[in-house]
Design an enzyme around this catalytic site. Structure first.
Site, PDB file in Angstrom:
ATOM      1  CB  ALA A  12     -51.598 -15.078 -34.597  1.00 32.41           C
ATOM      2  CB  ALA A  13     -49.392 -16.987 -30.218  1.00 30.30           C
ATOM      3  N   GLY A  17     -45.059 -14.733 -36.041  1.00 28.81           N
ATOM      4  CA  GLY A  17     -46.276 -13.964 -35.801  1.00 28.81           C
ATOM      5  C   GLY A  17     -46.037 -12.816 -34.841  1.00 28.81           C
ATOM      6  CB  VAL A 131     -44.692 -17.174 -43.974  1.00 31.20           C
ATOM      7  CG1 VAL A 131     -43.353 -17.078 -43.242  1.00 31.20           C
ATOM      8  CG2 VAL A 131     -45.081 -15.813 -44.553  1.00 31.20           C
ATOM      9  CG  HIS A 189     -38.242 -20.564 -48.624  1.00 30.83           C
ATOM     10  ND1 HIS A 189     -37.177 -19.696 -48.480  1.00 30.83           N
ATOM     11  CD2 HIS A 189     -38.609 -20.919 -47.371  1.00 30.83           C
ATOM     12  CE1 HIS A 189     -36.931 -19.532 -47.180  1.00 30.83           C
ATOM     13  NE2 HIS A 189     -37.781 -20.266 -46.492  1.00 30.83           N
TER      14      HIS A 189
END
Length: 328
Positions: A12-13, A17, A131, A189
């Site tokens: 998240a950081a 994110g 991701v 990907h």
């Protein structure tokens, strides 16, 4: 107001994110009438947790009306608790001298644990987008590690490749991206992906009538799209973050709210379509409605396309074989 949605975000950081969380909180992923609770996971080390605290402070300072709550943690069981949506952004990046197989092994450990945590504490209908690279195989590992969850709800992000291909066609044709439809990106990907505009239209007219140029396709279009990530690292000094976050928003928004009949590209478990082994996470053209996707069926695959699809399939089979022993 609609019922609130709990969104777990790993890494998240990190760069992606940071580009993603504020847009989710602003209502761009689920709509402007859907409150969200952000459940953010970061590494247990002091630096990562401090960075996460800073991100949460900034989120507070935005005073987003739709942000109904936040959790920041290093514990997957807390981050994934009752999650409606899980965005698995964090992964181990490839370090100097690291072989691809080493990268696969390192990430296999991460995504085995995260799949198990999702299986244990997330909602039974949780929708998962991976991701973090290698995204297809990481999604496969997470799916296999969560036997009690719906395997169809584990997806990998090929929307960035799809958007990159759209942009290249838009430039070539001098047409707005919104006017281009029925583009596909097949496969992994990775640089083996196959962007395919054989069925695409611009303003309803088949693009192959305007670009009937296999040399441009093979020597310019496909390499530009497949190597775009590396090209950005070369000039920016960092990997794609804002464009990746944007693609994650596009992927989840269309999955949850519907693509209105338009084709989009998602990495999803194969149902055997186009000869892709069942269960393999592979980029397909899909349409979405009522929170579910359907693979677009029965498109003809010419010799040129088959060569590219076979190549990306072979890479995915090799990746899957290299981590198979970890999933027994």
């Amino acid at each position: 107001m609609k019922s609130l949605v709990r969104v777990a975000v790993t890494g998240a950081a990190g760069q992606i994110g940071y580009s993603l969380l504020f847009r989710i909180a602003a209502g761009e992923m689920f709509g402007k009438d859907r409150p969200v609770i952000l459940q953010m996971l970061e590494l247990p080390d002091e630096k990562a947790q401090a960075a996460l605290k800073g991100v949460m402070m900034e989120l507070e300072d935005c005073a987003f009306p739709l942000l109904a709550g936040m959790v920041g943690t290093d514990n997957p069981d807390i981050a994934f608790k009752d999650a409606d949506v899980a965005l698995l952004v964090g992964s181990r990046p490839r370090g100097p001298g690291m072989e691809r197989k080493d990268l696969l092994m390192e990430n296999a450990k991460i995504f085995t644990a995260q799949g198990a945590a999702l299986n244990k504490v997330a909602r039974r209908d949780v929708k998962v987008l991976v991701v973090g690279n290698p995204a297809n195989t990481n999604a496969y590992i997470a799916m296999k590690s969560a036997p009690d969850l719906n395997p169809k709800h584990f997806t990998a992000m090929l929307r960035l490749d799809h958007n990159r291909a759209l942009s290249q066609l838009s430039t070539k044709l001098s047409k707005p991206v919104a006017n281009i439809e029925k583009l596909i990106v097949w496969g992994n990907h990775s640089p083996t992906m196959y962007p395919d505009y054989r069925f695409a239209t611009a303003d309803g007219t088949p693009i192959i009538e305007a670009i009937n140029d296999q040399a441009w396709n093979a020597n310019s279009f496909i390499p530009t799209v497949s190597k775009r990530g590396a090209a950005i690292i070369e000039v920016r000094g960092l990997s794609s973050a804002a464009s990746a976050a944007n693609a994650a928003i596009d992927h989840m928004r269309d999955w949850l709210l519907g693509s209105n009949g338009k084709w989009i590209t998602m990495g999803v478990p194969s149902d055997g379509s186009y000869g892709i082994p069942e269960g393999m996470i592979f980029g397909f053209p899909v349409t979405t409605t009522n929170g579910e996707y359907s693979i677009v069926k029965d498109l003809p695959i010419d010799t040129f396309s088959k060569t590219y699809i076979d190549k990306t399939l072979a890479e995915l089979e090799e990746e899957r074989a290299s981590i198979a022993h970890l999933l027994r």
